[in-house]
Write a protein that holds these residues in place. Structure first.
Motif, PDB file in Angstrom:
ATOM      1  N   GLU A  12      43.257  77.922  78.662  1.00  0.00           N
ATOM      2  CA  GLU A  12      43.546  79.243  79.242  1.00  0.00           C
ATOM      3  C   GLU A  12      44.670  80.011  78.565  1.00  0.00           C
ATOM      4  N   GLN A  42      49.443  85.108  86.997  1.00  0.00           N
ATOM      5  CA  GLN A  42      48.746  84.275  87.981  1.00  0.00           C
ATOM      6  C   GLN A  42      49.352  82.869  87.878  1.00  0.00           C
ATOM      7  N   PHE A  72      48.120  81.093  84.212  1.00  0.00           N
ATOM      8  CA  PHE A  72      48.549  80.011  85.109  1.00  0.00           C
ATOM      9  C   PHE A  72      50.051  79.881  85.306  1.00  0.00           C
ATOM     10  N   ASP A  93      48.954  78.740  88.883  1.00  0.00           N
ATOM     11  CA  ASP A  93      48.084  77.651  89.329  1.00  0.00           C
ATOM     12  C   ASP A  93      48.933  76.689  90.178  1.00  0.00           C
ATOM     13  N   GLN A 151      48.301  73.994  91.945  1.00  0.00           N
ATOM     14  CA  GLN A 151      48.083  72.557  91.749  1.00  0.00           C
ATOM     15  C   GLN A 151      48.785  72.073  90.479  1.00  0.00           C
ATOM     16  N   LEU A 152      48.645  72.856  89.416  1.00  0.00           N
ATOM     17  CA  LEU A 152      49.335  72.496  88.171  1.00  0.00           C
ATOM     18  C   LEU A 152      50.853  72.541  88.367  1.00  0.00           C
ATOM     19  N   LYS A 181      45.455  72.714  79.899  1.00  0.00           N
ATOM     20  CA  LYS A 181      45.466  74.072  80.460  1.00  0.00           C
ATOM     21  C   LYS A 181      45.865  75.086  79.393  1.00  0.00           C
TER      22      LYS A 181
END
Ligand code: G4P
Ligand code: NA
Ligand code: NA
Length: 190
Positions: free
Chosen positions: A11, A29, A25, A31, A33-34, A7
């Protein structure tokens, strides 16, 4: 942690030789799931240690800390940040200087939520020079609580925090360790 490293590569943005931007992430923002996988990984590494609380700092430490707390089945406290603080009753307080932002802030935790019976896992998004971690250690010490270890999502191993905390004997588990950001490129340790 392989999915985290991927990731970061796909990103993350290298802003300078010192700073990695991960707004996509982690810092703006998120993530989910991560974050869930990050929480699981911290829980695997620190399970069976008798941890009673997780302590982090607002804002960006909260997401990974909450996911770790969910997996370990313990409450999560985030130290609150103030530019200045006048009423300090029933608060543990510690000052921290941010090199990234060139500002000093005061961190506070209510004595209601942390006491000498607690065994604490510290969690943060980044470990750079370790000033935030040291302030958290100070706050936990004021409560008389003990520290099981420090869980870090992204460690910049070329800055001074990791070595300083190692020297003090803390167990540190970093899910991604960055050796260098030179040449606009992320190079991981190992
Ligand atoms: P230190 O605590 O390890 O000494 O680091 P420093 O003073 O440099 O960190 C201050 C803030 O900058 C912290 O966030 C820290 O997580 C973040 N930080 C440090 N290095 C990087 C980096 O390379 N990239 C990114 N994106 N952040 C970094 P904070 O001020 O507590 O802000 P918040 O994001 O939690 O609101
Ligand atoms: Na941050
Ligand atoms: Na942070």
């Amino acid at each position: 942690m392989e999915s985290l490293k991927q990731k970061i590569c796909s990103e993350g943005t290298v802003l300078s030789e010192q700073v990695l931007k991960v707004d996509a992430f982690l810092n703006h923002q998120i993530d989910p799931q991560l974050m869930k996988e990050i929480g699981h990984e911290f829980a695997e590494r620190f399970k069976g240690q008798g941890i009673t609380k997780i302590v982090t700092i607002e804002a960006s430490g909260i997401a990974p800390a909450v996911m770790a707390g969910l997996e370990l089945g313990v409450p999560v406290i985030f130290a609150r940040k103030y530019q200045s603080l006048t009423l300090t009753d029933n608060l543990y307080i510690s000052k921290v200087f941010s090199f990234t932002k060139q500002t000093e802030s005061t961190l506070a935790i209510s004595s209601k939520h942390l006491n000498a019976t607690d065994h604490v896992l510290l969690v943060d998004d980044f470990l750079a020079n370790g000033h935030a971690a040291k302030a958290l250690i100070d706050l936990v010490g004021q409560a008389g609580a003990s520290i099981a270890g420090i869980g870090v999502v992204i460690e910049k191993s070329f800055q001074s925090g990791r070595a300083a905390l190692d020297a003090e004997g803390y167990r540190i588990e970093s899910l991604a360790r960055i050796q260098s950001l030179a040449g606009g490129k992320v190079t991981f340790l190992e």
